[in-house]
Design an enzyme around this catalytic site. Structure first.
Site, PDB file in Angstrom:
ATOM      1  N   MET A 185     -12.373   3.983  -0.492  1.00 19.68           N
ATOM      2  CA  MET A 185     -12.984   4.417   0.646  1.00 19.68           C
ATOM      3  C   MET A 185     -13.608   5.693   0.655  1.00 19.68           C
ATOM      4  O   MET A 185     -13.156   6.895   1.162  1.00 19.68           O
ATOM      5  CB  MET A 185     -11.738   4.304   1.962  1.00 19.68           C
ATOM      6  CG  MET A 185     -11.211   3.003   2.276  1.00 19.68           C
ATOM      7  SD  MET A 185      -9.823   3.035   3.144  1.00 19.68           S
ATOM      8  CE  MET A 185      -8.741   3.020   1.705  1.00 19.68           C
ATOM      9  N   ASP A 225      -6.443  -6.489   4.396  1.00 18.77           N
ATOM     10  CA  ASP A 225      -5.788  -5.098   4.604  1.00 18.77           C
ATOM     11  C   ASP A 225      -6.077  -4.328   6.050  1.00 18.77           C
ATOM     12  O   ASP A 225      -7.058  -4.357   6.495  1.00 18.77           O
ATOM     13  CB  ASP A 225      -6.673  -4.382   3.440  1.00 18.77           C
ATOM     14  CG  ASP A 225      -5.975  -2.953   3.347  1.00 18.77           C
ATOM     15  OD1 ASP A 225      -5.145  -2.814   4.028  1.00 18.77           O
ATOM     16  OD2 ASP A 225      -6.820  -2.190   2.766  1.00 18.77           O
ATOM     17  N   SER A 273       2.549   0.086   6.092  1.00 18.63           N
ATOM     18  CA  SER A 273       3.685   0.345   6.971  1.00 18.63           C
ATOM     19  C   SER A 273       4.797  -0.993   7.235  1.00 18.63           C
ATOM     20  O   SER A 273       6.019  -0.548   7.056  1.00 18.63           O
ATOM     21  CB  SER A 273       3.319   0.596   8.419  1.00 18.63           C
ATOM     22  OG  SER A 273       2.461  -0.309   8.789  1.00 18.63           O
ATOM     23  N   HIS A 283      -1.236  -1.402  -4.101  1.00 19.74           N
ATOM     24  CA  HIS A 283      -2.453  -1.131  -3.437  1.00 19.74           C
ATOM     25  C   HIS A 283      -2.507   0.480  -3.401  1.00 19.74           C
ATOM     26  O   HIS A 283      -1.587   1.254  -2.498  1.00 19.74           O
ATOM     27  CB  HIS A 283      -2.543  -1.720  -2.264  1.00 19.74           C
ATOM     28  CG  HIS A 283      -3.855  -1.720  -1.346  1.00 19.74           C
ATOM     29  ND1 HIS A 283      -4.815  -2.491  -1.727  1.00 19.74           N
ATOM     30  CD2 HIS A 283      -4.258  -0.821  -0.402  1.00 19.74           C
ATOM     31  CE1 HIS A 283      -5.800  -2.104  -0.796  1.00 19.74           C
ATOM     32  NE2 HIS A 283      -5.399  -1.342  -0.048  1.00 19.74           N
ATOM     33  N   MET A 297      -9.238   7.915  -0.268  1.00 24.18           N
ATOM     34  CA  MET A 297      -9.959   8.381   0.815  1.00 24.18           C
ATOM     35  C   MET A 297     -10.588   9.765   0.527  1.00 24.18           C
ATOM     36  O   MET A 297      -9.848  10.696   0.057  1.00 24.18           O
ATOM     37  CB  MET A 297      -9.381   8.461   1.942  1.00 24.18           C
ATOM     38  CG  MET A 297      -8.722   7.191   2.242  1.00 24.18           C
ATOM     39  SD  MET A 297      -7.668   7.140   4.043  1.00 24.18           S
ATOM     40  CE  MET A 297      -6.688   5.645   3.766  1.00 24.18           C
ATOM     41  N   MET A 322     -11.541  -6.117   5.544  1.00 30.91           N
ATOM     42  CA  MET A 322     -10.735  -4.958   6.358  1.00 30.91           C
ATOM     43  C   MET A 322     -10.377  -5.589   7.768  1.00 30.91           C
ATOM     44  O   MET A 322     -11.204  -6.051   8.597  1.00 30.91           O
ATOM     45  CB  MET A 322     -11.470  -3.821   6.689  1.00 30.91           C
ATOM     46  CG  MET A 322     -11.598  -2.827   5.434  1.00 30.91           C
ATOM     47  SD  MET A 322      -9.995  -2.537   4.516  1.00 30.91           S
ATOM     48  CE  MET A 322      -9.151  -1.720   5.698  1.00 30.91           C
ATOM     49  N   HIS A 378      -8.265   0.984  -3.888  1.00 34.94           N
ATOM     50  CA  HIS A 378      -9.442   0.623  -2.669  1.00 34.94           C
ATOM     51  C   HIS A 378      -9.919   2.125  -2.558  1.00 34.94           C
ATOM     52  O   HIS A 378      -9.574   2.731  -1.949  1.00 34.94           O
ATOM     53  CB  HIS A 378      -8.593   0.148  -1.543  1.00 34.94           C
ATOM     54  CG  HIS A 378      -9.331  -0.182  -0.382  1.00 34.94           C
ATOM     55  ND1 HIS A 378      -8.674  -0.207   0.967  1.00 34.94           N
ATOM     56  CD2 HIS A 378     -10.431  -0.220  -0.198  1.00 34.94           C
ATOM     57  CE1 HIS A 378      -9.503  -0.527   1.811  1.00 34.94           C
ATOM     58  NE2 HIS A 378     -10.756  -0.359   1.242  1.00 34.94           N
ATOM     59  N   SER A 412       0.794  -1.210   0.262  1.00 29.23           N
ATOM     60  CA  SER A 412       0.071  -0.021   0.009  1.00 29.23           C
ATOM     61  C   SER A 412       0.768   1.134   0.039  1.00 29.23           C
ATOM     62  O   SER A 412       1.609   1.562   1.007  1.00 29.23           O
ATOM     63  CB  SER A 412      -0.934   0.164   1.294  1.00 29.23           C
ATOM     64  OG  SER A 412      -1.296   1.299   1.232  1.00 29.23           O
ATOM     65  N   ASP A 457      -4.828   3.567  -1.993  1.00 28.14           N
ATOM     66  CA  ASP A 457      -5.864   3.907  -1.171  1.00 28.14           C
ATOM     67  C   ASP A 457      -6.388   5.197  -1.326  1.00 28.14           C
ATOM     68  O   ASP A 457      -5.910   6.163  -1.209  1.00 28.14           O
ATOM     69  CB  ASP A 457      -5.259   3.809   0.506  1.00 28.14           C
ATOM     70  CG  ASP A 457      -4.980   2.331   0.716  1.00 28.14           C
ATOM     71  OD1 ASP A 457      -6.139   1.462   0.708  1.00 28.14           O
ATOM     72  OD2 ASP A 457      -3.912   2.244   1.334  1.00 28.14           O
TER      73      ASP A 457
HETATM   74  C1  DX5 Z   1      -6.395   1.516   5.784  1.00 25.90           C
HETATM   75  C2  DX5 Z   1      -5.769   1.265   4.202  1.00 25.90           C
HETATM   76  C3  DX5 Z   1      -4.684   0.314   4.019  1.00 25.90           C
HETATM   77  C4  DX5 Z   1      -3.580   0.851   4.687  1.00 25.90           C
HETATM   78  C5  DX5 Z   1      -2.774  -0.464   5.417  1.00 25.90           C
HETATM   79  O1  DX5 Z   1      -7.586   2.038   5.737  1.00 25.90           O
HETATM   80  O2  DX5 Z   1      -7.071   0.689   3.797  1.00 25.90           O
HETATM   81  O3  DX5 Z   1      -4.573  -0.208   2.659  1.00 25.90           O
HETATM   82  O4  DX5 Z   1      -2.715   1.273   3.843  1.00 25.90           O
HETATM   83  O5  DX5 Z   1      -1.663   0.199   6.087  1.00 25.90           O
HETATM   84  P1  DX5 Z   1      -0.918  -1.074   7.196  1.00 25.90           P
HETATM   85  O6  DX5 Z   1      -0.404  -2.022   6.591  1.00 25.90           O
HETATM   86  O7  DX5 Z   1       0.229  -0.092   7.619  1.00 25.90           O
HETATM   87  O8  DX5 Z   1      -1.850  -1.402   8.368  1.00 25.90           O
HETATM   88 ZN    ZN Z   2      -6.461  -0.141   1.632  1.00 18.06          ZN
END
Ligand code: DX5
Ligand code: ZN
Length: 221
Positions: free
Chosen positions: A66, A173, A196, A31, A35, A135, A64, A8, A33
């Site tokens: 959100m 995820d 991370s 990936h 948002m 999730m 993804h 990600s 994200d």
């Molecule tokens: C959180 C995201 C994830 C995020 C995961 O809402 O959808 O994709 O990047 O990060 P880690 O692996 O650090 O939990």
């Molecule tokens: Zn994600």
């Protein structure tokens, strides 16, 4: 069933996204994200950044979303170059229509469940999807702790997929690390997002390899 790793970029340096994508060139997917500050309390990136990433990396993009109103916005992410587009069950109005539209435009269609959303109401919809995302943290931020309480849902979903004889992928995820990936793989996940654990490490490429080998080991047990 193949193990796939999708780093990600939420945990990457947003000022150097092209280089950060290069740093994980052994990964299966990237990936992304998206948002919107409404569906989740955080704001990241949108269609123009996906288009720019598409031009700067050969790794397929796993978007993804959100966001609220995915019925309205998701198709633009396919047009921007995403190879897989995930919308949230809690935000979508017409999941079957949207999944068919995403597939018709040429991408894989996927639906995500927040931790408190059960899989059971969606059993009959599974054949419309190419992937289901469970999730394993509350969506919105990277670096949160993995929720062990999601393991039974992963197991039930895997059993459902197998019972229906479906080829769809099961993605997890949130909080995926070399400590937690084995539990998810044993429970039946086969596509792993890690932010991370990959970009927070000194060597993202090595982190992807370590995650993959842990998951493969767990799945062959
Ligand atoms: C959180 C995201 C994830 C995020 C995961 O809402 O959808 O994709 O990047 O990060 P880690 O692996 O650090 O939990
Ligand atoms: Zn994600």
């Amino acid at each position: 069933m193949n193990v796939q790793i999708s780093p990600s970029i939420l945990s990457a340096d947003f000022a150097r996204l092209a280089e950060e994508a290069q740093a994980v060139d052994g990964a299966d997917w990237l990936h992304v994200d998206v948002m919107d500050n409404h569906f989740v309390p955080n704001l990241t990136l949108g269609v123009p950044v996906v288009e720019a990433l598409r031009k700067s990396t050969g790794i397929p993009l796993d978007c993804h979303l959100m966001i609220d109103e995915p019925d309205r916005w998701a198709p633009a992410y396919v047009e921007a170059g995403a190879s897989s587009v995930t919308f949230h069950a809690e935000a979508v109005s017409a999941p079957v229509r949207l999944a068919r539209e995403i597939r018709a435009k040429g991408a894989r269609a996927s639906m995500a469940l927040r931790p408190s959303t059960p899989i059971e109401p969606y059993e009959d919809l599974l054949p419309e999807l190419d992937m289901l995302l469970i999730m394993t943290v509350e969506p919105g931020f990277g670096g949160q702790d993995f929720l062990d309480s999601m393991l039974p849902k992963i197991r039930r979903t895997r059993a459902m997929i197998d019972r229906h004889g479906l080829q769809m992928w099961l993605q997890v995820d949130g909080g995926i690390t070399t400590q937690t990936i084995e539990r998810c793989a044993e429970a039946g996940a086969d596509m792993f997002v890690a932010g991370s654990a990959v970009y927070g490490s000194g060597d993202p490429g090595a982190a992807v390899r370590a995650l993959r080998s842990q998951a493969v080991k767990a799945r062959t047990h």
